[in-house]
Design an enzyme around this catalytic site. Sequence first.
Site, PDB file in Angstrom:
ATOM      1  CB  ILE A  50      -1.029  -0.073   1.177  1.00  0.00           C
ATOM      2  CG1 ILE A  50      -2.014  -1.210   1.025  1.00  0.00           C
ATOM      3  CG2 ILE A  50      -1.686   1.303   1.501  1.00  0.00           C
ATOM      4  CD1 ILE A  50      -2.920  -1.569   2.137  1.00  0.00           C
TER       5      ILE A  50
ATOM      6  CG  ASN B  32       5.517  -8.167   4.855  1.00  0.00           C
ATOM      7  OD1 ASN B  32       5.879  -8.921   4.370  1.00  0.00           O
ATOM      8  ND2 ASN B  32       4.089  -7.687   4.807  1.00  0.00           N
TER       9      ASN B  32
ATOM     10  CB  SER C 150      -8.574  -2.820   8.473  1.00  0.00           C
ATOM     11  OG  SER C 150      -9.246  -3.670   7.876  1.00  0.00           O
TER      12      SER C 150
ATOM     13  CB  THR D 232     -10.936  -5.894   9.963  1.00  0.00           C
ATOM     14  OG1 THR D 232     -10.971  -7.190  10.553  1.00  0.00           O
ATOM     15  CG2 THR D 232      -9.679  -5.140  10.700  1.00  0.00           C
TER      16      THR D 232
ATOM     17  CE1 TYR E 240      -3.715  -5.621   9.983  1.00  0.00           C
ATOM     18  CE2 TYR E 240      -5.964  -6.640   9.476  1.00  0.00           C
ATOM     19  CZ  TYR E 240      -5.012  -5.538   9.265  1.00  0.00           C
ATOM     20  OH  TYR E 240      -5.335  -4.833   8.278  1.00  0.00           O
TER      21      TYR E 240
ATOM     22  CE  LYS F 271      -3.978  -2.066  10.273  1.00  0.00           C
ATOM     23  NZ  LYS F 271      -3.058  -1.010   9.793  1.00  0.00           N
TER      24      LYS F 271
ATOM     25  NE  ARG G 179     -14.403 -10.371   3.158  1.00  0.00           N
ATOM     26  CZ  ARG G 179     -15.341 -11.298   3.255  1.00  0.00           C
ATOM     27  NH1 ARG G 179     -16.630 -11.280   2.975  1.00  0.00           N
ATOM     28  NH2 ARG G 179     -14.945 -12.243   4.373  1.00  0.00           N
TER      29      ARG G 179
ATOM     30  CG  ASP H 186     -13.405 -15.529   5.951  1.00  0.00           C
ATOM     31  OD1 ASP H 186     -12.695 -14.564   6.248  1.00  0.00           O
ATOM     32  OD2 ASP H 186     -13.047 -16.389   4.907  1.00  0.00           O
TER      33      ASP H 186
HETATM   34  N1  UFG Z   1     -11.038 -16.370   0.059  1.00  0.00           N
HETATM   35  C1  UFG Z   1     -11.090 -17.713  -0.852  1.00  0.00           C
HETATM   36  N2  UFG Z   1     -10.024 -18.327  -0.847  1.00  0.00           N
HETATM   37  C2  UFG Z   1      -8.686 -18.024  -0.361  1.00  0.00           C
HETATM   38  C3  UFG Z   1      -8.548 -16.786   0.245  1.00  0.00           C
HETATM   39  C4  UFG Z   1      -9.493 -15.923   0.388  1.00  0.00           C
HETATM   40  O1  UFG Z   1     -12.239 -18.367  -0.889  1.00  0.00           O
HETATM   41  O2  UFG Z   1      -7.449 -18.568  -0.710  1.00  0.00           O
HETATM   42  C5  UFG Z   1     -12.090 -15.716   0.315  1.00  0.00           C
HETATM   43  C6  UFG Z   1     -12.440 -15.218   1.739  1.00  0.00           C
HETATM   44  O3  UFG Z   1     -13.450 -16.411   2.652  1.00  0.00           O
HETATM   45  C7  UFG Z   1     -13.107 -13.966   1.753  1.00  0.00           C
HETATM   46  C8  UFG Z   1     -12.656 -13.448   0.466  1.00  0.00           C
HETATM   47  O4  UFG Z   1     -12.256 -14.386  -0.314  1.00  0.00           O
HETATM   48  O5  UFG Z   1     -14.774 -14.335   1.413  1.00  0.00           O
HETATM   49  C9  UFG Z   1     -11.567 -12.241   0.803  1.00  0.00           C
HETATM   50  O6  UFG Z   1     -10.578 -12.766   1.636  1.00  0.00           O
HETATM   51  P1  UFG Z   1      -9.422 -11.984   1.701  1.00  0.00           P
HETATM   52  O7  UFG Z   1      -8.469 -12.834   2.560  1.00  0.00           O
HETATM   53  O8  UFG Z   1      -8.737 -11.591   0.232  1.00  0.00           O
HETATM   54  O9  UFG Z   1      -9.728 -10.613   2.618  1.00  0.00           O
HETATM   55  P2  UFG Z   1     -10.560 -10.454   3.806  1.00  0.00           P
HETATM   56  O10 UFG Z   1     -11.803  -9.641   3.434  1.00  0.00           O
HETATM   57  O11 UFG Z   1     -10.620 -11.727   4.703  1.00  0.00           O
HETATM   58  O12 UFG Z   1      -9.568  -9.519   4.533  1.00  0.00           O
HETATM   59  C10 UFG Z   1      -9.165  -8.323   3.830  1.00  0.00           C
HETATM   60  C11 UFG Z   1      -7.691  -8.181   4.525  1.00  0.00           C
HETATM   61  C12 UFG Z   1      -7.683  -7.667   6.183  1.00  0.00           C
HETATM   62  C13 UFG Z   1      -8.660  -6.897   6.347  1.00  0.00           C
HETATM   63  C14 UFG Z   1     -10.140  -7.262   5.869  1.00  0.00           C
HETATM   64  C15 UFG Z   1     -11.053  -6.171   6.150  1.00  0.00           C
HETATM   65  O13 UFG Z   1      -6.765  -9.029   4.406  1.00  0.00           O
HETATM   66  O14 UFG Z   1      -6.393  -7.120   6.485  1.00  0.00           O
HETATM   67  O15 UFG Z   1      -9.999  -7.555   4.468  1.00  0.00           O
HETATM   68  O16 UFG Z   1     -12.179  -6.327   5.913  1.00  0.00           O
HETATM   69  F1  UFG Z   1      -8.729  -6.503   7.660  1.00  0.00           F
END
Ligand code: UFG
Length: 334
Positions: A12, A35, A124, A126, A149, A153, A231, A295
């Site tokens: 970012i 990182n 976030s 989150t 995490y 935030k 999302r 999730d």
């Molecule tokens: N997903 C899959 N397979 C994968 C990875 C993710 O199906 O291998 C799904 C998850 O279940 C979810 C969607 O894809 O439905 C998005 O998942 P991400 O891990 O890409 O993102 P998240 O929404 O879980 O999390 C992200 C950031 C966090 C932040 C959050 C805020 O990674 O740091 O958004 O909502 F906190």
Amino acid sequence: MSVLLTGGAGFIGSHIAVELINAGLDPIIADDFSNSSPDVIDRLYAITSKRIPCYEINVADAPSVSRIFEENAIDAVIHCAGFKAVGESVSEPVKYYRNNLDTTLTILEQMKAHGCENIVFSSSATVYGGSHTAPFTEDMSAGDCTNPYGKTKYFIEEILKDAAFADKSLSVVLLRYFNPIGAHESGLIGEKPNGIPNNLMPYITQTAAGIRKELSVFGNDYPTPDGTGVRDYIHIVDLARGHVAALKYAANHKGTEIFNLGTGKGTSVLELVHAFEQANGIKIPYRMAERRAGDIATCYAGTEKAARMLNWRAEKTLQDMCRDGWRWQQNCVK
Ligand code: UFG
């Protein structure tokens, strides 16, 4: 205007650096490369033709941060430095609290010591937790986070609010990111996860590249149109531009303000997979898997406040995100 950009070599932060330069501002990066990689600084030069000053420091270290303020007339801070792996935060919570809170406290103390009054913080979506119905708006309650995490935030938001309440000269902007994906269109900077990606888009691009065999879709029985998680995916360049708008806002206001950075549109896992396939002409093998702990079904942003008060809106399409993310993956060293 000089802007101290902590975590400026990260996914970012590096995109924010480009947009600051595009807006005629002067970023100064502080990063410990824990990182990220120092070669990002050269890549930023290739994109912008500007050598961005970069301090390799830990942002929790007060003397190091003090030196940056002494050597530069810093007008504002964009604070992105922090650990961000949700799973790791569950197994190593103290490491997350120590790092993410300490960096923020040091930044606040050093801002005060050097008369810097504006800070924009990388928060976030989150922090909204799982109890609200989307679209999530900035007036909804926050703090009901499912992992350390997310809690860092939320705690940092609270720390910054308290600091601005006590010090009326301080201007705090809290930016709640939804799901940033994609990459700069040059293909020179992007997201480079360590090991197996946790997030959906890097997993898709690594599957497309043949690094991963197939994508696991975490849950297909959510109360969403196709049963998979929804999302709000936002192009990283749009998100970065939101920071420029936030800086302008911070420079003209006092106190704390919260803004969502999202598109306002929900996209399911399968919709993203199919958008990627269509944009790039590559099939993504996938299989259905169990839901992932923590999730939620649906998360997307209310965007009205940022549009009205920051005069900012996300402009890029899902196709742009998929195309640019794939270009970066292809350039990325495996
Ligand atoms: N997903 C899959 N397979 C994968 C990875 C993710 O199906 O291998 C799904 C998850 O279940 C979810 C969607 O894809 O439905 C998005 O998942 P991400 O891990 O890409 O993102 P998240 O929404 O879980 O999390 C992200 C950031 C966090 C932040 C959050 C805020 O990674 O740091 O958004 O909502 F906190």
